[in-house]
Design a protein around this motif. Structure first.
Motif, short mmCIF file in Angstrom:
data_model
loop_
_atom_site.label_atom_id
_atom_site.label_comp_id
_atom_site.label_asym_id
_atom_site.label_seq_id
_atom_site.Cartn_x
_atom_site.Cartn_y
_atom_site.Cartn_z
N ALA A 83 0.04 2.67 0.82
CA ALA A 83 -1.19 2.91 0.06
C ALA A 83 -2.33 2.04 0.57
CB ALA A 83 -0.96 2.67 -1.42
N ASN A 87 -3.47 4.07 4.04
CA ASN A 87 -4.47 4.90 3.38
C ASN A 87 -5.68 4.12 2.87
OD1 ASN A 87 -3.51 7.74 3.36
ND2 ASN A 87 -1.69 6.74 2.57
N GLY A 89 -6.19 2.23 0.49
CA GLY A 89 -6.43 2.26 -0.94
C GLY A 89 -6.68 0.87 -1.47
N ASN A 90 -7.08 0.79 -2.71
CA ASN A 90 -7.33 -0.49 -3.36
C ASN A 90 -6.00 -1.22 -3.58
OD1 ASN A 90 -7.74 -2.50 -5.34
ND2 ASN A 90 -9.66 -1.51 -5.90
N SER A 94 -2.97 -0.38 -6.31
CA SER A 94 -1.63 -0.05 -5.83
C SER A 94 -0.58 -0.98 -6.44
CB SER A 94 -1.60 -0.17 -4.30
OG SER A 94 -0.30 -0.19 -3.84
#
Lengths: 323, 367
Positions: A83, A87, A89-90, A94
């Motif tokens: 994640a 990707n 993501g934060n 996550s």
């Protein structure tokens, strides 16, 4: 002598309570120094405690339990990496998400498999890590001062306890004396420079997370099959967050991490001891003060009143190669 | 060219992608149910029936949704200012103290509609107060707000247990809780609203705080998109350096954003403390603050999205209880798994599907 005996017994229980913190804080050390915030330590600890208890229950082998705990913890770490590294993501989001997944899944699966309201079955003695009596512990007991300390604090712990303390110099050595450690610290401060040097930021951060998963697996295993003999609902009970606090309190350095964990473990043990007792002069001290103290101390530290806690510079930011 | 910089139309970014993420989250939840050996579709049927099948079920669903709207708004307001407030849980808990103090001191003397505005203010002030120190530490000393709010959740929990066990407990009782509020300290149920739709509320504690929550949604929308302060907060959230360069006061904006966030979290206690149990209890927040994170992420930090997301989680919470009754193999904690997966897919993996969508979109437009 009575005071001394009490002190020794509190010290013994402080060490037992600080081991899961120590493993988890060292785990967090590797990911945070590589620039990945890990709120998910709590979830890793819980998931690995569950996995270790299940496998130890089924196989009756403590080491198999440890292996399962480590494996599941690494899987959670890799999901976090997928994640937040792959990707972008934060990292906080996550971590929070994985904590919930672990908290829910352990109870759901536990209930489905064991039908005991979220507990796993009682792990047989051979499936647990039990205390090791060091040579000469009984002989030494009669020696004043050193004797009780040796017999009750140093001896009689399980193998994971000794591994935990061994991990401190090993972590230090890996972080400060190996090429991997140098690059890991660099990627937490300035991933652009590491990338320019031709080292893959992504792979380096994934490796850091694998180490994190590996160490957090020990913590969970310790909770379920060394400290107790089964997995119990939500048995990590915020220890992952205390470990995070200890990591910050120690300013992201391995040896101070050990002392911070011992301090927080001692506070915990002292709180247990003080329950319902009254202190001279002050009277009965509410147990909640001791429970809140690690968090309060960490906030005070973060406020910059006891030195400055400076987190790794690139922490929390996903690395994007220039387009 | 990288796909990250290609603009996508709003209906894909705010419609299709979140929906797909949600479907993924439910797909994996279904896998868990299937792995336990139950039929996921049947489970879904029980869940929806349990949440929407009867009047009292809908009442419970909306009761949960009310709490989640407050905490969702709380997380969203902070999020717009670029702050991740994990502390809504603790702020709601301490906010309950404010609501309870007002209810305990006024319920003997005045009817509920006089108590209510004071309780709203009390809950908001106590919630905001609990957000103040983390906010101040972030703004002035640069301490990471995520860490400090986590710490304050634990400190708040310890504080509240201490107060309930040692101060507020009714003498002679074992349970650590305050006395039951009289009618003047309770928020009445909305049975008339349900009756409009021909539904009977039954024992469900669906109450006036739902209306307060909707008003707050409107006020938050007004604040974020129609005021100078909201503009400053959003600027700060998108680019702190640009905000500071434009002369937006960093310290003031951070602190105000967090105070509003904490205040909204605190108001959640109106629903649980004054609307449902009519007394302050240990652990009454029961994770609603954390659900707020999922609700805010799913609702894309917009009040309308938050209402829908809150109702969805209300369905999960109420339906989950019924589901565990119908399928004893699935415990109520399944909703925690779903909640985690929703946060994971809608939050942490929000960009995962984007490159694929960009390619699809470009092919569809014939580029």
């Amino acid at each position: 002598m009575e005071y001394f005996d009490t002190f020794v017994s509190i010290l013994g229980s402080a060490i037992r309570l600080s081991i899961p913190l120590l493993f988890t804080a060292l785990a967090g050390l590797f990911s945070e120094r590589a620039g990945i915030f890990d709120i998910g330590l709590e979830g890793k600890m819980l998931a690995s405690a569950f996995a270790a208890a299940c496998v130890a229950y089924w196989t009756g082998n403590a080491w198999a339990g440890l292996g399962a705990g480590i494996l599941i913890s690494i899987i959670f770490s890799l999901l976090h990496g997928f994640a937040s590294i792959t990707n972008r993501g934060n990292q906080i989001v996550s971590g929070v998400a994985l904590n919930f997944v672990a908290a829910g899944l352990t109870i759901v699966l536990g209930q489905a498999w064991f039908n005991q309201g979220g507990r796993t079955g009682q792990v047989p003695p051979e499936g647990r890590f039990s205390g090791i009596i060091l040579p000469g512990a009984d002989m030494m007991r009669e020696v004043p001062i050193i004797g009780p300390l040796y017999a009750n604090v140093i001896s009689g712990n399980n193998i994971l306890t000794y591994i935990a303390f061994l991990m401190v110099p090993i972590s230090w050595w890996v972080l400060y004396r190996t090429r991997f450690g140098l690059r890991l610290r660099a990627v937490g401060e300035n991933p652009g420079a590491v990338d320019t040097a031709g080292v893959s930021v992504v792979w380096l951060r994934y490796r850091a997370l694998i180490v994190t998963g590996f160490l957090a697996g020990f913590a969970g295993t310790y909770l379920s099959i060394a400290q107790s003999a089964a997995f119990i609902n939500n048995m990590s009970a915020g220890k992952g967050y205390i470990a995070l606090a200890a990591l910050i309190f120690a300013k992201w350095k391995p040896v101070p991490v050990m002392f911070a964990c011992l301090l927080f473990g001692f506070l915990d043990a002292f709180a247990n001891f003080m329950q319902g007792k009254s202190m001279p002069l002050i009277g009965e001290v509410p147990v909640q003060i001791f429970q809140a103290l690690p968090y309060i101390l960490t906030c005070v530290l973060l406020a910059g009143f006891i030195g400055v806690a400076r987190p790794p510079k690139a922490g929390g930011v996903a690395y994007t190669k220039e387009r | 060219m990288s796909t990250a910089s290609v603009p996508l139309p709003g209906w894909i970014s705010y419609g299709v992608i979140p929906l797909l993420n949600l479907i993924l989250a439910f797909f994996f939840s279904g896998l868990v149910v299937w792995a336990i050996g139950e039929n996921p579709f049947e489970a879904l049927k029980f869940l929806i029936e349990g949440a929407l099948g009867r009047g009292d079920a809908i009442g419970f669903t909306l009761f949960y949704a009310t709490s989640f709207i407050f905490t969702g708004l709380s997380v969203a307001v902070a999020f717009h200012a670029g702050l991740f407030n994990i502390g809504s849980e603790g702020q709601a808990y301490v906010g309950g103290l404010g609501a309870a103090l007002v209810a305990l001191s006024l319920d003997h003397y005045v009817p509920w509609y006089v108590t209510m505005p004071f309780a709203v203010i009390g809950a908001a002030i106590f919630g905001a107060a609990w957000a103040f120190i983390p906010a101040w530490l972030q703004a002035k000393r640069g301490s990471h707000i995520v860490i400090t709010t986590i710490m304050f959740n634990f400190i708040g929990a310890a504080l509240m247990v201490y107060l309930l066990v040692n101060v507020f407990i009714v003498p002679g009782k074992m349970a650590p809780e305050t006395r039951t509020f009289l009618a003047g300290g309770q928020l009445p149920k909305l049975d008339w609203l349900m009756a409009l739709f021909g539904l009977k509320l039954g024992p469900a504690p669906f109450n006036v705080s739902f209306i307060i929550a909707l008003v707050m949604c409107y006020l938050v929308w007004l604040l974020i998109w129609r005021t100078k302060l909201g503009y400053e907060m959003r600027t700060l959230g998108i680019s702190p350096t640009a905000a500071v360069y434009a002369g937006i006061p960093y310290v003031r904006t951070v602190i105000i954003a967090m105070l509003i966030s904490g205040g909204l979290a605190g108001m959640m206690s109106l629903n649980a403390v004054m609307g449902a149990s009519a007394r302050l209890q240990v652990e009454f927040v029961a994770g609603a603050g954390f659900v707020g994170i999922a609700v805010s992420l799913m609702g894309r930090s917009h009040p309308v999205g938050i209402i829908f997301a809150a109702i969805l989680f209300g369905i999960l919470y109420q339906g989950g209880a019924d589901l565990s009754f119908e399928m004893p193999n699935i415990t109520r904690d399944m909703i925690v798994v779903i909640q985690g997966l929703v946060i994971f897919f809608a939050g942490a993996l929000e960009y995962m599907l984007r490159p694929a969508m960009v390619r699809l979109y470009q092919t569809a437009r014939g580029k």
